[in-house]
Design a protein around this motif. Structure first.
Motif, PDB file in Angstrom:
ATOM      1  N   ALA A   1      19.228  62.173  35.785  1.00  0.00           N
ATOM      2  CA  ALA A   1      20.639  62.205  36.131  1.00  0.00           C
ATOM      3  C   ALA A   1      20.562  61.081  37.482  1.00  0.00           C
ATOM      4  CB  ALA A   1      21.159  63.579  36.417  1.00  0.00           C
ATOM      5  N   GLU A   2      19.573  61.354  38.283  1.00  0.00           N
ATOM      6  CA  GLU A   2      19.631  60.804  39.583  1.00  0.00           C
ATOM      7  C   GLU A   2      19.319  59.307  39.110  1.00  0.00           C
ATOM      8  OE1 GLU A   2      16.990  60.224  43.707  1.00  0.00           O
ATOM      9  OE2 GLU A   2      16.592  61.845  42.296  1.00  0.00           O
ATOM     10  N   GLY A   3      18.354  58.987  38.037  1.00  0.00           N
ATOM     11  CA  GLY A   3      18.300  57.676  37.645  1.00  0.00           C
ATOM     12  C   GLY A   3      19.281  57.273  36.913  1.00  0.00           C
ATOM     13  N   ALA A   4      20.316  57.875  36.094  1.00  0.00           N
ATOM     14  CA  ALA A   4      21.424  57.288  35.458  1.00  0.00           C
ATOM     15  C   ALA A   4      22.508  57.051  36.558  1.00  0.00           C
ATOM     16  CB  ALA A   4      21.885  58.304  34.596  1.00  0.00           C
ATOM     17  N   GLY A   5      22.693  57.820  37.693  1.00  0.00           N
ATOM     18  CA  GLY A   5      23.577  57.500  38.787  1.00  0.00           C
ATOM     19  C   GLY A   5      23.009  56.144  39.359  1.00  0.00           C
ATOM     20  N   GLY A   6      21.719  56.014  39.893  1.00  0.00           N
ATOM     21  CA  GLY A   6      21.585  55.030  40.309  1.00  0.00           C
ATOM     22  C   GLY A   6      21.628  53.693  39.649  1.00  0.00           C
ATOM     23  N   GLY A   7      21.359  53.745  38.216  1.00  0.00           N
ATOM     24  CA  GLY A   7      21.807  52.809  37.599  1.00  0.00           C
ATOM     25  C   GLY A   7      23.166  52.153  37.430  1.00  0.00           C
ATOM     26  N   GLY A   8      23.837  53.317  37.463  1.00  0.00           N
ATOM     27  CA  GLY A   8      25.392  53.229  37.359  1.00  0.00           C
ATOM     28  C   GLY A   8      25.952  52.573  38.667  1.00  0.00           C
ATOM     29  N   GLY A   9      25.435  52.988  39.939  1.00  0.00           N
ATOM     30  CA  GLY A   9      25.604  52.625  41.235  1.00  0.00           C
ATOM     31  C   GLY A   9      25.222  51.018  41.291  1.00  0.00           C
ATOM     32  N   ARG A  10      23.982  50.538  40.583  1.00  0.00           N
ATOM     33  CA  ARG A  10      23.546  49.287  40.756  1.00  0.00           C
ATOM     34  C   ARG A  10      24.540  48.477  40.086  1.00  0.00           C
ATOM     35  NH1 ARG A  10      18.477  51.677  40.965  1.00  0.00           N
ATOM     36  NH2 ARG A  10      18.517  51.694  38.410  1.00  0.00           N
ATOM     37  N   LEU A  11      25.160  48.815  38.812  1.00  0.00           N
ATOM     38  CA  LEU A  11      25.919  48.097  37.826  1.00  0.00           C
ATOM     39  C   LEU A  11      27.247  48.080  38.597  1.00  0.00           C
ATOM     40  CD1 LEU A  11      26.386  46.870  35.099  1.00  0.00           C
ATOM     41  CD2 LEU A  11      27.117  48.758  34.202  1.00  0.00           C
ATOM     42  N   ALA A  12      27.845  48.947  39.302  1.00  0.00           N
ATOM     43  CA  ALA A  12      29.137  49.029  40.135  1.00  0.00           C
ATOM     44  C   ALA A  12      28.901  47.862  41.193  1.00  0.00           C
ATOM     45  CB  ALA A  12      29.316  50.487  40.654  1.00  0.00           C
ATOM     46  N   ALA A  13      27.757  47.997  41.855  1.00  0.00           N
ATOM     47  CA  ALA A  13      27.644  46.920  42.908  1.00  0.00           C
ATOM     48  C   ALA A  13      27.668  45.618  42.377  1.00  0.00           C
ATOM     49  CB  ALA A  13      26.442  47.342  43.770  1.00  0.00           C
ATOM     50  N   LEU A  14      27.016  45.255  41.253  1.00  0.00           N
ATOM     51  CA  LEU A  14      26.934  44.186  40.757  1.00  0.00           C
ATOM     52  C   LEU A  14      28.436  43.593  40.298  1.00  0.00           C
ATOM     53  CD1 LEU A  14      23.638  43.934  38.595  1.00  0.00           C
ATOM     54  CD2 LEU A  14      24.272  42.575  40.586  1.00  0.00           C
ATOM     55  N   ARG A  15      29.121  44.383  39.886  1.00  0.00           N
ATOM     56  CA  ARG A  15      30.347  44.226  39.377  1.00  0.00           C
ATOM     57  C   ARG A  15      31.152  44.157  40.620  1.00  0.00           C
ATOM     58  NH1 ARG A  15      33.879  45.191  35.033  1.00  0.00           N
ATOM     59  NH2 ARG A  15      36.081  45.515  35.567  1.00  0.00           N
ATOM     60  N   ALA A  16      31.263  44.716  41.512  1.00  0.00           N
ATOM     61  CA  ALA A  16      32.149  44.409  42.646  1.00  0.00           C
ATOM     62  C   ALA A  16      31.864  43.218  43.471  1.00  0.00           C
ATOM     63  CB  ALA A  16      31.884  45.570  43.760  1.00  0.00           C
ATOM     64  N   ALA A  17      30.374  42.681  43.147  1.00  0.00           N
ATOM     65  CA  ALA A  17      30.084  41.449  44.011  1.00  0.00           C
ATOM     66  C   ALA A  17      30.503  40.054  43.190  1.00  0.00           C
ATOM     67  CB  ALA A  17      28.472  41.380  44.098  1.00  0.00           C
ATOM     68  N   TRP A  18      30.364  40.260  41.709  1.00  0.00           N
ATOM     69  CA  TRP A  18      30.585  39.053  40.936  1.00  0.00           C
ATOM     70  C   TRP A  18      31.703  38.946  39.946  1.00  0.00           C
ATOM     71  CZ3 TRP A  18      27.825  35.090  42.277  1.00  0.00           C
ATOM     72  CH2 TRP A  18      26.570  35.410  42.890  1.00  0.00           C
ATOM     73  N   TRP A  19      32.343  40.313  39.917  1.00  0.00           N
ATOM     74  CA  TRP A  19      33.806  40.152  39.063  1.00  0.00           C
ATOM     75  C   TRP A  19      34.693  39.355  39.724  1.00  0.00           C
ATOM     76  CZ3 TRP A  19      34.155  40.932  34.026  1.00  0.00           C
ATOM     77  CH2 TRP A  19      35.669  40.863  33.548  1.00  0.00           C
ATOM     78  N   PRO A  20      35.283  38.180  39.324  1.00  0.00           N
ATOM     79  CA  PRO A  20      36.182  37.670  39.929  1.00  0.00           C
ATOM     80  C   PRO A  20      37.368  38.393  40.460  1.00  0.00           C
ATOM     81  CG  PRO A  20      35.577  36.377  37.809  1.00  0.00           C
ATOM     82  CD  PRO A  20      34.978  37.834  37.891  1.00  0.00           C
ATOM     83  N   ARG A  21      37.927  37.943  41.609  1.00  0.00           N
ATOM     84  CA  ARG A  21      39.027  38.434  42.219  1.00  0.00           C
ATOM     85  C   ARG A  21      40.477  37.846  41.573  1.00  0.00           C
ATOM     86  NH1 ARG A  21      34.607  40.419  43.644  1.00  0.00           N
ATOM     87  NH2 ARG A  21      34.441  41.079  45.898  1.00  0.00           N
ATOM     88  N   PRO A  22      41.623  38.607  41.572  1.00  0.00           N
ATOM     89  CA  PRO A  22      42.755  37.809  41.215  1.00  0.00           C
ATOM     90  C   PRO A  22      43.007  36.565  41.175  1.00  0.00           C
ATOM     91  CG  PRO A  22      43.167  40.141  41.952  1.00  0.00           C
ATOM     92  CD  PRO A  22      41.834  39.752  42.505  1.00  0.00           C
ATOM     93  N   GLY A  23      42.750  35.839  42.358  1.00  0.00           N
ATOM     94  CA  GLY A  23      43.004  34.692  42.733  1.00  0.00           C
ATOM     95  C   GLY A  23      41.738  33.578  42.292  1.00  0.00           C
ATOM     96  N   GLU A  24      40.894  33.992  41.795  1.00  0.00           N
ATOM     97  CA  GLU A  24      39.807  33.295  41.236  1.00  0.00           C
ATOM     98  C   GLU A  24      39.752  33.130  39.945  1.00  0.00           C
ATOM     99  OE1 GLU A  24      36.925  35.240  44.914  1.00  0.00           O
ATOM    100  OE2 GLU A  24      36.270  35.375  42.747  1.00  0.00           O
ATOM    101  N   TRP A  25      40.832  33.343  39.012  1.00  0.00           N
ATOM    102  CA  TRP A  25      40.918  32.860  37.697  1.00  0.00           C
ATOM    103  C   TRP A  25      41.489  31.616  36.968  1.00  0.00           C
ATOM    104  CZ3 TRP A  25      38.407  35.669  33.852  1.00  0.00           C
ATOM    105  CH2 TRP A  25      37.850  37.154  34.613  1.00  0.00           C
ATOM    106  N   LEU A  26      42.906  31.502  37.809  1.00  0.00           N
ATOM    107  CA  LEU A  26      43.616  30.371  37.298  1.00  0.00           C
ATOM    108  C   LEU A  26      43.110  28.955  37.307  1.00  0.00           C
ATOM    109  CD1 LEU A  26      46.475  29.791  36.062  1.00  0.00           C
ATOM    110  CD2 LEU A  26      47.431  29.754  38.257  1.00  0.00           C
ATOM    111  N   ALA A  27      42.682  28.662  38.489  1.00  0.00           N
ATOM    112  CA  ALA A  27      42.401  26.844  38.785  1.00  0.00           C
ATOM    113  C   ALA A  27      41.011  26.736  37.695  1.00  0.00           C
ATOM    114  CB  ALA A  27      42.208  26.761  40.144  1.00  0.00           C
ATOM    115  N   PRO A  28      40.016  27.742  38.036  1.00  0.00           N
ATOM    116  CA  PRO A  28      38.782  27.289  37.136  1.00  0.00           C
ATOM    117  C   PRO A  28      39.248  27.553  35.737  1.00  0.00           C
ATOM    118  CG  PRO A  28      38.492  29.072  38.891  1.00  0.00           C
ATOM    119  CD  PRO A  28      39.874  28.803  38.932  1.00  0.00           C
TER     120      PRO A  28
END
Length: 267
Positions: A8-35
């Motif tokens: 369970a701890e490993g699954a939680g850690g993996g989910g936390g890392r995935l959430a961190a990556l998503r928070a860091a790299w998923w584009p914000r609302p203003g980062e879609w249109l012009a690109p």
């Protein structure tokens, strides 16, 4: 019980890392249109459409958006996320044929397409990082940094190690429907055509910024003159069209022909 807790701890850690990556790299609302707009404009530059105007204006929305970002670390991360969006749409549309051509032979075509797209997305993110750093940290004018960094991106993906090198469909290839414009590729290659395309974008940006960038404008405008001078030296009449570029690009009836051509013919 202890094993379940560890799992369970490993699954939680993996989910936390995935959430961190998503928070860091998923584009914000203003980062879609012009690109996305720039990616679509550049993708439409290629056959079967390849209208003449789009290669010269396609990067303008992305460049103007990036130039308005904060000059610090957060702005650089935003530039990378926007470039990821740009690369995903641009290369995803441009190289759709990898999936279409190979899917009939093997389902691994899906993996090949996604792997190729992943590499190009990473390179796109690095393009955004480099362009932002060049403009904000090194204080290179946007009109100069844009063509230099874009040409470096195309050169880099064409010179990756061994079988992962990806030299196809540089921006200069979008001009194959206009043979008069690609004659300079005989001398200095397709990458210079791409650099010239983006240099003309830099010309527009420079003029909008008060006329800076005369040297680069001169280089961009000089290409046509050099091409005419070369053809005049070879005795080719001005109203005759050249049918190829000498670097594996051949324009025939307005379409790309997938053949290696080192010879140059006339209409």
């Amino acid at each position: 019980m202890r094993g379940d807790a560890i799992a369970a701890e490993g699954a939680g850690g993996g989910g936390g890392r995935l959430a961190a990556l998503r928070a860091a790299w998923w584009p914000r609302p203003g980062e879609w249109l012009a690109p996305v707009v720039s990616a679509i404009l550049l993708a439409l530059s290629f056959p079967p459409l390849h209208p003449l105007l789009l290669p010269f204006v396609g990067l303008v929305p992305f460049a103007l958006w990036l130039s308005a970002l904060d000059g610090g670390a957060e702005g650089r991360r935003s530039a990378m996320r926007g470039a990821l969006v740009f690369g995903t749409v641009y290369f995803g549309v441009l190289f759709y044929w990898i999936l279409i051509a190979l899917i009939w032979f093997t389902k691994l075509a899906i993996l090949a397409y996604l792997a190729t797209l992943g590499i190009l997305m990473v390179m796109s993110a690095y393009f955004g990082w480099t362009l932002h750093r060049a403009v904000n940290t090194l204080r290179i004018p946007l009109w100069l940094a844009l063509p230099v960094v874009w040409t470096a991106l195309e050169w880099s993906r064409a010179h990756l190690p061994s079988t992962i090198a990806f030299p196809w469909l540089g921006l200069g290839s979008s001009l194959t429907g206009f043979p008069e414009l690609v004659g300079m590729a005989e001398i200095d290659g397709e990458e210079d055509l791409a650099g010239n395309d983006v240099a003309r974008i830099g010309k527009d940006l420079a003029q909008a910024d008060g006329g800076a960038g005369v040297g680069l404008v001169g280089h961009a405008d000089a290409v046509d003159g050099l091409d005419h001078a070369r053809r005049a030296q070879q005795g080719v009449p001005a109203d005759r069209h050249r049918r190829g570029s000498g670097v594996g690009l051949l324009a025939r009836e307005g379409h790309l022909v997938p053949a290696l051509t080192l010879g140059i013919g006339d209409d």
